[in-house]
Each structure stands twice: as structure tokens, then as C-alpha cells.
Motif scaffolding. Sequence first.
Motif, PDB file in Angstrom:
ATOM      1  N   UNK A 140      43.783  40.330  22.227  1.00 46.50           N
ATOM      2  CA  UNK A 140      43.022  39.987  21.020  1.00 46.50           C
ATOM      3  C   UNK A 140      43.876  40.190  19.772  1.00 46.50           C
ATOM      4  N   UNK A 146      38.240  36.137  18.327  1.00 46.59           N
ATOM      5  CA  UNK A 146      37.047  36.150  19.177  1.00 46.59           C
ATOM      6  C   UNK A 146      37.234  35.265  20.409  1.00 46.59           C
ATOM      7  N   UNK A 147      38.410  34.659  20.557  1.00 46.96           N
ATOM      8  CA  UNK A 147      38.673  33.832  21.753  1.00 46.96           C
ATOM      9  C   UNK A 147      38.730  34.715  23.001  1.00 46.96           C
ATOM     10  N   UNK A 148      38.354  34.129  24.110  1.00 47.96           N
ATOM     11  CA  UNK A 148      38.289  34.870  25.373  1.00 47.96           C
ATOM     12  C   UNK A 148      39.702  35.207  25.890  1.00 47.96           C
ATOM     13  N   UNK A 149      39.790  36.227  26.725  1.00 47.74           N
ATOM     14  CA  UNK A 149      41.068  36.690  27.267  1.00 47.74           C
ATOM     15  C   UNK A 149      41.562  35.786  28.393  1.00 47.74           C
ATOM     16  N   UNK A 150      42.854  35.882  28.617  1.00 48.12           N
ATOM     17  CA  UNK A 150      43.545  35.170  29.691  1.00 48.12           C
ATOM     18  C   UNK A 150      44.457  36.205  30.336  1.00 48.12           C
TER      19      UNK A 150
END
Lengths: 406, 406
Positions: free
Chosen positions: A265, A28-32
Motif C-alpha cells: 500500500x 486503496x487499491x487491492x494487494x497483489x
Amino acid sequence: MTQVNPPPRLLMGPGPVTADPRVLRAMSAQLVGQFDPWMTDTMNETMALYRQVFRTANRQTFLVDGTSRAGIEAALVSLLEPGDRVLVPVFGRFGHLLTEIAERCRAEVHTIEVPWGAVFDPEAIEDAVRRVRPKLVAVVQGDTSTTMCQPLADLGEICRRHDALLYCDATASLGGNEFEMDAWGLDVATAGLQKCLGGPSGSAPISISDRAVGVIDARKHVEAGLRVDDDVDRGERIASNYLDLAQLMDYWGPRRLNHHTEATTMLYGARECARLLVEEGVDAAVARHAGHGRAMLEGVRGLGLEVFGDVAHKMHNVVAVEIPAALGASGGDKVRAALLDDFGIEIGTSFGPLHGRVWRIGTMGHNARRDAVLLTLAALEQVLRGHGVPVTAGGGVGAAREVYAS
Amino acid sequence: MTQVNPPPRLLMGPGPVTADPRVLRAMSAQLVGQFDPWMTDTMNETMALYRQVFRTANRQTFLVDGTSRAGIEAALVSLLEPGDRVLVPVFGRFGHLLTEIAERCRAEVHTIEVPWGAVFDPEAIEDAVRRVRPKLVAVVQGDTSTTMCQPLADLGEICRRHDALLYCDATASLGGNEFEMDAWGLDVATAGLQKCLGGPSGSAPISISDRAVGVIDARKHVEAGLRVDDDVDRGERIASNYLDLAQLMDYWGPRRLNHHTEATTMLYGARECARLLVEEGVDAAVARHAGHGRAMLEGVRGLGLEVFGDVAHKMHNVVAVEIPAALGASGGDKVRAALLDDFGIEIGTSFGPLHGRVWRIGTMGHNARRDAVLLTLAALEQVLRGHGVPVTAGGGVGAAREVYAS
């Protein structure tokens, strides 16, 4: 229509299994951005983690962005040229899958077979290698269709002796059964996250020996638009672009040559699966799978059920249980449906010659746990009794408890 | 090593872009078995949602488990047999990618080209179709390498007139630009989540017309082990197993024939991307992209920068900005690095003939938002000033504000 809201399930089939909640949280961590320095560092960390999972020093250890089947096809389509001879020892459905994919690569495919529920002696494989003289031997380690785990320790040496490459599909086994990429002399191995690694399907870890890298790189054709002067086309072009390992190695390597847009993800999930396994210790994770697998095996026996196949060569993480004859033709499916509907527990059906004959019960990844094993046995006892199968009251949970106590 | 902890980033490049947090939340939902009734219902819901996104009644509208490039290859490898003629109108890098993939399918590939920054007149495409007589015309809608958006409205009729199929790669455009699968007579279209749909890369929505279904099904070879008596092998076998649309249609269809293990977390994400788009309204989402794209366009002009290409045919969601000559050879990369390091904002570099010549700035998906546009313009002004480029103080934000006010 509302946001997805899955019903609570304990997935005790042959996989996919319930994901470790920590893996889902990592995902669920945000994209880079895909060439952000943090991102390329994270890709490098993921490569390092999977070297530990595969037990290898192979520099080329990375992820294919697709399910485990994408990893298999990437390996075969990148190694095999049209007309190449490949030997597939088939001991279940996933051996047939290797055959099917190799045929689509237009390879000349040779198979040897043992009955479902058995594995090969290394000598039988060497005999076939001697006869076929393949470029590649492609073998499954753990075939969930039969629950069998093919011993691999001798195969690398056999293949080297006869100048063949050795590919292994370790999807169902990696992380839950002994696996030694380098010590066993494997050239290419692929896996997935959805079995003993405790993640969702959708990313395929792969590791490639230097010897196999040489074979693949001899077929490198850099994409138009990315080519520089040193890039000359070499050999027979790999028939897939998406699954072209020569390009993927340049994408994961220091050249960072653009290919697909990273499935970030899934990368986060794959990294977390490996991180948790390495934190636990790969040996400890294998021992955990062995322990809970033993508890489940003795548990189903304690209920009075029979187990299918050569148990000495069973994977730790799945057991095939004979469906009692008393249940009749569709009884196996009724029991599975009742387990799912009343207890939220999923166990597996079977394919091919075992269809309607066995259930497959898994204890893997996050679900290689005492509570998952005992809940499944308790619920199975109730459902079997409800369907008129004579079972020993408390026999399943009791037998599993004895394994845990010993 | 700790759980993944990405740095805060505002991704204003040509994609991937920052994911909508609701998509990431949906993706953290727990897994369910792949033939669980809830799961097959969720797959059916996802198909229905993507019919609305693609504006189609095509029954065969589903997901390919891989990045957008996997969707492209699935379409081409399933449609094209060795020796088939395909026409690719190339107006940027992703046209070259279609060419490259079609070549690996052993098709006979014909291309026509316009200079980067332009699009084709339908007449030029019809002339080429008349000359080449292709089985398939394969065209990109929005090519992020140039920011151009090829008009498609007339192409379906042209292709039907000359008995050709029409495939479109809508990865970069879908959801942010007008797209009419059925009204425009497209046969196959594929996309990805990482652009206007506001999700992570790793799932490729696809839609297939009945006409194309007929072509693909005429090549159906059901996998050994899954075959029943009615399954006879037909036509030239599709060269990929993983990307075989004939098998994927049986897997997503009522037959539910086992293929890969569904990438459930990506399915949840793809479903949520479409659900949010449909909730907003596809027309409203396109209008939102048009509005914020216009604000960014006028904003960069307001800073005194030049825009590349035929702006009348620009995609709504990305703009190519000429790198000021004053910055020198490596100045473009220095500005991008300063934006990332000091402001956490990513803008894009470029490929091929535009490399070192333009930046690409996106306003798409979750980042087609007023605050994202104004922050980017404010930061870009500061960075350009810091690198000695003469800029109009407040000119970027001011011009964007005027667009919003009008």
C-alpha cells in the motif's frame, strides 16, 4: 469503536501535510503478491519514476519501507563502518539527527555548526573536509527546524576532490526545491512522502550512485537460507538487517532476493506521489512551491509579522514566523490551538532554540495551493486579532494576492 | 503512466494475502497532524485494541513503523547488547532470520534445531536454556516456511525459572491461532498485518512486558535536541535510532517525545485490522481460521495430494502440500503460474530444503472464507488435471464441503 473518521484538517505545518486525494485513492487499491509479475513491473516503474524525481540515472533508486528516518538510517548504517570518519555540517535539528544516527553506527562523528537560521558557505565545508578527511559528508538539504535550504551544487565536487562520499537528507525539500542528484554529484539521497511529494509518511525513496553501490556491496552478507554458492561474505557486516541496502538492492534488482514483505500500500502511494510530480513536471512543481511559498511569506509580512532566518536561503515550502512578543509566553500555543479548533488549520510549533519563538507555516505538496494559502492567512488574521495582536486588516491576504497578480 | 490498477488476485499463499476491503477503506482516510489531539487519541485507541489482540495488559503495546521484520529487529536490537547470550530454537527459515538479526546486534547466538516439519518439546528448550544460560530466548510461533506452530504455553515459565527473557515472533500466527501474551509469560511479541490480521504489510504491532520495559529503558539515550535536564544517558546505547524501543515508548507514551513522523495511513490500517478482529472476537477469529484451515487441509487430501510436516502442530492458516512427483522438476512452478494466469489465484512456493518440494496454501485474514477455499480447490483440481496429475474429480471441493457440513 467505529472505523477511523478523522476531523477535517488543513495541514499547513512543516509536514506531514494533507495528502493529495489521488494518492490516497491509489493506496486503496487491492494487494497483489510480492513476486507477481505485475508487482515486480510496478516496482520497476516506481524506480523509473523516482529517477526522474531525484534527477538521476542511478539504477539503484528505490524505496525503503519505513518513514524518512528509516531511509536516513539505511543510508548511514550501510555506508559507515565502526570507526569511519563522518563530517556533518549542522544547521538545525535534522543535522543533529544525522549526528545521532551516525554515532549509533559507531562512526567517528565530526560536526561543524552555523547558528540556526543560516547555512554554510561551501568553503567552510571544504575547510572542514580538508581537516577531518571524512569517508562521508552527511548533510541535510532543507532543515524544517530552521526553514533553511543548504546550497549543495558545489559539495559533490568538493567531496570528490577529497575522496569523500556525499549523502543528503532531502526529506523536507525534494519536489519543492531544486534538487539535482547527478549534476551536483551526490552519492546517496533519501526522502519521504509527507512533505512536497504530497503523500503520507511511511515510505522513504532513496537513490544511490554507482560509487556508493560499490562501497555498500563490499559489505554484502546474504542471509542464511537465501545464499547460493557465489555468495561469499564480504567486509564488515552491516549492523542492521532491515535497513541493509546491500540486501535491499538484491531485493529490488533482477535477482529479486527475498527480504521483507513489501509494504504494498505504501508502494502504491509512493508510486502515485512520483507519478503526479512527473506528470506536473518536476520544474513546474518546484516553481509552484516557489510561488505559493512567496505568497505565504509576503502574506505573513503583510499581517505585520516578522520572518525568522536568512530568507534568501529559505526553503520554498516553509516559513518561520516570529511569534509576536505581545502574545506572552504561552501565546504561541494558544494561537495554534485556536487556528486548529475554530478553523481546522494546523500550523507548526518549533524545536530547540526556536521553541516558543517561531511558528512554522508550510505550503507544500497538495497544499501548495492558492486557496490553502489565502484561507490560512485569513484565519491567522482573525485569530491574531482575537488574541490582541495588532494586525493590518486584509494585509495578509492582500499581500499574497499581489504576489499572485505579479 | 496511469494510476496503479492491479489485476484481480485471490492471494492464497503464505502471505501477504488479499486485504480486507474495510482495511483499505480505512486507509484512504485523510491525514491529521501527528500531535493533533484526535491523532493522539487514535494512537491510544490503537494501543488498547492491540492489547486485546495480544491478550495482554502491557501498557507498552503499540506499532513499529515498518514491516514485520522491522518489529523483529526493534525487539532484538533494543533487548540485546553486544556479547549478550541469546538462544534461538530454529524450526524453519524465520528462526534463521532471528539468528541473523541477533548476530547483527553482536549478540552471542546459540541455536538448537529440529528438522523442518517438526516443533520442539519444551524439555528440549529447557535443556538448552540450562546449558546456554541466555539473557533472551527468541522463538517464532508460526513459521510459514514449514507451516509449523511452536507450542509456547510452557516457555514463559521455563524462561522465568532460568531468569531469561522470552521474545516471540508472532507475525504469521497472530489472530489465526491461539496466542496468550500474559498467560504464557511472554516478554516481547511482534507481528505484522499481512497474515491473519487481513491488512497490508508495513506496520508491526508490538507488545512489551514491564520486565522487558525495564531492560530497554535501562539503555535509554534521549536524542540531542529533545533532551531535558532529567534525561541522563543510561547503559549501552541501542544501536539503531529508528528501531529504538526506548524512544518509541516515549513517543507513544504520555511524554509524546518526537521521534519519526507517524506513518498515519498505516496506523489507520493497523487500527482497522485490530478493530475488525476485536469486533469479531479473537476466539471467533481463531476458530474461523481453524475451520477454513481444516477445510483446505482435507480438500487437498481429497484431491489425492500429500501434506508435509507434523499436521498436529500445523498453524491453522497455512498448509504445505507435497508437489506430485509426476510434475517433474519445474512442474510446481508451472502449476502455480497456471493458477495465477488462468484463475487469478496465487499459492506459494517454498524456501530452503522445501524449495521445489511443497506448495504453501494459505487461508488467512480476509481469505479465511468458504468461497476462497472452494474456489482454490476447484481451480487447483483443473490445473493439476491439465498438467497430467491424476486427481479425484470433485474430491477437493467435496472433502472441504464435508468439513463445513460437520
